[in-house]
Motif scaffolding. Structure first.
Motif, mmCIF file in Angstrom:
data_model
loop_
_atom_site.group_PDB
_atom_site.id
_atom_site.type_symbol
_atom_site.label_atom_id
_atom_site.label_comp_id
_atom_site.label_asym_id
_atom_site.label_seq_id
_atom_site.Cartn_x
_atom_site.Cartn_y
_atom_site.Cartn_z
ATOM 1 N N MET A 1 0.843 -1.191 0.000
ATOM 2 C CA MET A 1 0.000 0.000 0.000
ATOM 3 C C MET A 1 0.882 1.245 0.000
ATOM 4 N N SER A 2 0.588 2.190 -0.858
ATOM 5 C CA SER A 2 1.354 3.429 -0.876
ATOM 6 C C SER A 2 1.009 4.258 0.357
ATOM 7 N N PRO A 3 1.958 5.043 0.890
ATOM 8 C CA PRO A 3 1.699 5.821 2.100
ATOM 9 C C PRO A 3 0.624 6.870 1.858
ATOM 10 N N GLN A 4 -0.144 7.158 2.914
ATOM 11 C CA GLN A 4 -1.192 8.153 2.786
ATOM 12 C C GLN A 4 -0.593 9.543 2.572
ATOM 13 N N TYR A 5 0.478 9.823 3.292
ATOM 14 C CA TYR A 5 1.160 11.109 3.162
ATOM 15 C C TYR A 5 2.653 10.856 2.982
ATOM 16 N N PRO A 6 3.352 11.703 2.237
ATOM 17 C CA PRO A 6 4.800 11.533 2.118
ATOM 18 C C PRO A 6 5.488 11.827 3.441
ATOM 19 N N MET A 7 6.608 11.178 3.647
ATOM 20 C CA MET A 7 7.355 11.379 4.884
ATOM 21 C C MET A 7 7.989 12.761 4.901
ATOM 22 N N ARG A 8 7.749 13.511 5.951
ATOM 23 C CA ARG A 8 8.420 14.793 6.155
ATOM 24 C C ARG A 8 9.554 14.665 7.166
ATOM 25 N N VAL A 9 9.295 13.868 8.192
ATOM 26 C CA VAL A 9 10.255 13.728 9.286
ATOM 27 C C VAL A 9 10.567 12.246 9.448
ATOM 28 N N PRO A 10 11.791 11.825 9.177
ATOM 29 C CA PRO A 10 12.120 10.401 9.316
ATOM 30 C C PRO A 10 12.285 10.028 10.783
ATOM 31 N N PRO A 11 12.111 8.762 11.136
ATOM 32 C CA PRO A 11 12.379 8.327 12.515
ATOM 33 C C PRO A 11 13.832 8.601 12.885
ATOM 34 N N VAL A 12 14.076 8.886 14.140
ATOM 35 C CA VAL A 12 15.441 9.165 14.594
ATOM 36 C C VAL A 12 16.270 7.887 14.585
ATOM 37 N N ASP A 13 17.565 8.060 14.496
ATOM 38 C CA ASP A 13 18.507 6.969 14.709
ATOM 39 C C ASP A 13 18.761 6.911 16.211
ATOM 40 N N SER A 38 7.426 3.577 14.623
ATOM 41 C CA SER A 38 7.944 4.698 13.830
ATOM 42 C C SER A 38 7.444 6.020 14.375
ATOM 43 N N MET A 39 6.224 6.042 14.896
ATOM 44 C CA MET A 39 5.675 7.275 15.455
ATOM 45 C C MET A 39 6.522 7.784 16.614
ATOM 46 N N MET A 40 6.821 6.921 17.562
ATOM 47 C CA MET A 40 7.572 7.373 18.733
ATOM 48 C C MET A 40 8.989 7.770 18.350
ATOM 49 N N ARG A 41 9.604 7.060 17.414
ATOM 50 C CA ARG A 41 10.957 7.437 16.977
ATOM 51 C C ARG A 41 10.931 8.743 16.184
ATOM 52 N N THR A 42 9.824 9.023 15.528
ATOM 53 C CA THR A 42 9.696 10.314 14.841
ATOM 54 C C THR A 42 9.485 11.432 15.845
ATOM 55 N N PHE A 43 8.655 11.180 16.842
ATOM 56 C CA PHE A 43 8.387 12.202 17.860
ATOM 57 C C PHE A 43 9.655 12.593 18.611
ATOM 58 N N SER A 157 -0.008 12.712 10.877
ATOM 59 C CA SER A 157 -0.275 13.032 9.473
ATOM 60 C C SER A 157 0.625 14.160 8.986
ATOM 61 N N SER A 158 0.862 15.153 9.836
ATOM 62 C CA SER A 158 1.704 16.278 9.428
ATOM 63 C C SER A 158 3.161 15.867 9.250
ATOM 64 N N MET A 159 3.629 14.946 10.080
ATOM 65 C CA MET A 159 5.007 14.479 9.974
ATOM 66 C C MET A 159 5.164 13.422 8.881
ATOM 67 N N GLY A 160 4.057 12.855 8.434
ATOM 68 C CA GLY A 160 4.122 11.820 7.406
ATOM 69 C C GLY A 160 4.697 10.521 7.914
ATOM 70 N N VAL A 161 4.316 10.125 9.149
ATOM 71 C CA VAL A 161 4.805 8.858 9.705
ATOM 72 C C VAL A 161 4.278 7.703 8.858
ATOM 73 N N GLN A 162 5.176 6.815 8.477
ATOM 74 C CA GLN A 162 4.834 5.727 7.560
ATOM 75 C C GLN A 162 4.365 4.481 8.308
ATOM 76 N N LEU A 163 3.422 3.788 7.722
ATOM 77 C CA LEU A 163 2.898 2.555 8.295
ATOM 78 C C LEU A 163 3.964 1.464 8.227
ATOM 79 N N GLU A 164 4.226 0.824 9.359
ATOM 80 C CA GLU A 164 5.229 -0.236 9.384
ATOM 81 C C GLU A 164 4.763 -1.451 8.577
#
Length: 380
Positions: A1-13, A38-43, A157-164
């Motif tokens: 499935m293609s992502p609903q929104y493009p990624m703006r902020v990638p998850p942190v390393d 991915s959400m928590m690593r992005t936050f 949605s604003s950060m564009g977090v991607q579905l795992e």
């Protein structure tokens, strides 16, 4: 499935965190470990934002008076209404029992109550009574769940977090059909202000933690909310960052708050913050522009950006490309602080309307000239 929104902020390393990020990661417990979402690593790119979510998230997910299946159902319904495929997928994966679209009993009441909060920022007498049967804090926990997931949806949605990989989004089982609910103009007074001469021990403890907001001279809404000290305790870090520790300038903050409470039709909060706005030099003409919306000729310069960005979250649950970086000038967490203001005042608007909190003596609510701007505000 293609992502609903493009990624703006990638998850942190997680192996390359700053000192502050590492401190917050540790405080997050299992939500900060290597296998977290991915959400928590992005936050974690926004450590103050991530930290502000901790206690309210614990209340919603672990200590709520709502039974776990009903709390999950309320969360999933909010995610569905806010168009957050990411949150929807995670909730359904963690709670596969909420798969039926043929709801009855209390499950049906919970879904319909979330719909009422989303459309009217209020609860009907029936839902107030039915949800209240689940426990002394159940109604407040339902409102908290709704406000929390509204905030998460705007952020994700604003950060564009991607579905795992492996999670099922909208292609999975659906939700009950959304039914629009009429928004009442006259509100029932349900929760009265506490008598500060007769507070219980837990109320006294919470009032002392609240500083000036816990004094007998505080607002009617705060005096009513002290009837629910567990709610206030859960909300504290979220509210502290959104109000006291925000990096947003006072004018930007107040205009974001005012547009949110206008959209949620909380005349009580509008009247309270109107006084603060006037002290800042925000005029009633400026506020008429806030009420009219982002295309109002009364809005100038950055005021228009603030109003438009709040509208993007309210109507579309996502900040546009055009406005995503407009708040960077206020600090690295400028945009997440805006999301927190929006989420907090959606939540507080629901509380004020559900409580039926009346205006303070001598306060001015909506000026008559604002009436023409009320039409067309509904999400429907």
């Amino acid at each position: 499935m293609s992502p609903q929104y493009p990624m703006r902020v990638p998850p942190v390393d997680l192996d390359a965190l700053t000192g502050r990020q590492e401190t917050v990661r540790v405080k997050m417990g299992p939500y900060g470990e290597s296998g977290t979402s991915s959400m928590m690593r992005t936050f974690l790119h926004y450590p103050e934002f991530a930290r502000s979510l901790g206690r309210i998230g614990t209340r919603v997910t672990l200590t709520s008076d709502l039974p776990p299946s009903l709390a999950a159902l309320a969360s999933a319904r909010t995610a569905w209404l806010c168009g957050s495929e990411y949150l929807w997928a995670h909730i359904r994966a963690q709670h596969p029992e909420i798969t039926s679209t043929d709801l009855d009993g209390m499950a049906k009441h919970v879904v319909e109550a979330i719909d009422e909060l989303h459309e009217t920022h209020n609860l009907s007498d029936e839902k107030w009574y039915r949800i209240g049967q689940l426990g002394p804090n159940a109604v407040m926990d339902l409102i908290t769940t709704y406000g929390f997931f509204v905030s998460l949806a705007a952020a994700v949605s604003s950060m564009g977090v991607q579905l795992e990989e492996g999670l099922v989004g909208w292609d999975g089982p659906g939700a009950p059909e959304r039914k629009l609910v009429a928004s009442p103009r006259v509100l029932t007074k349900r929760v009265f202000e506490a008598d500060y001469a007769h507070l219980g021990p837990r109320q006294v403890e919470q009032a002392n933690r609240m500083g000036r907001r816990g004094k007998p001279s505080t607002s009617k809404l705060q005096k009513a909310m002290i009837n629910y000290p567990e709610f206030l305790g859960a909300l504290a870090p979220f509210g502290k960052r959104a109000i006291d520790d925000t990096c947003l300038p006072p004018r930007v903050w107040q205009l974001a708050c005012m547009r949110t409470v206008w959209l949620c039709d909380s005349e009580y909060l509008w009247s309270q913050h109107r006084k603060a706005c006037l002290k800042l030099g925000v005029t009633d003409d400026d506020l008429a522009g806030v009420a009219e919306g982002p295309d109002s000729p009364l809005l100038l310069d950055f005021d228009r950006v603030v109003v438009r960005t709040v509208d993007e979250m309210f109507f579309h649950n996502r900040i546009s490309d055009e406005n995503w970086h407009r708040f960077d000038e206020f600090g690295t967490e400028g945009v997440t602080d805006l999301i927190l203001v929006y989420g907090l005042y959606v939540l507080q608007s629901c509380v004020a309307r559900v409580f039926g909190t009346t205006l303070e003596e001598g306060s001015v609510g909506y000026l008559p000239e604002l009436d023409r701007f009320r039409e067309g505000v509904s999400r429907g």
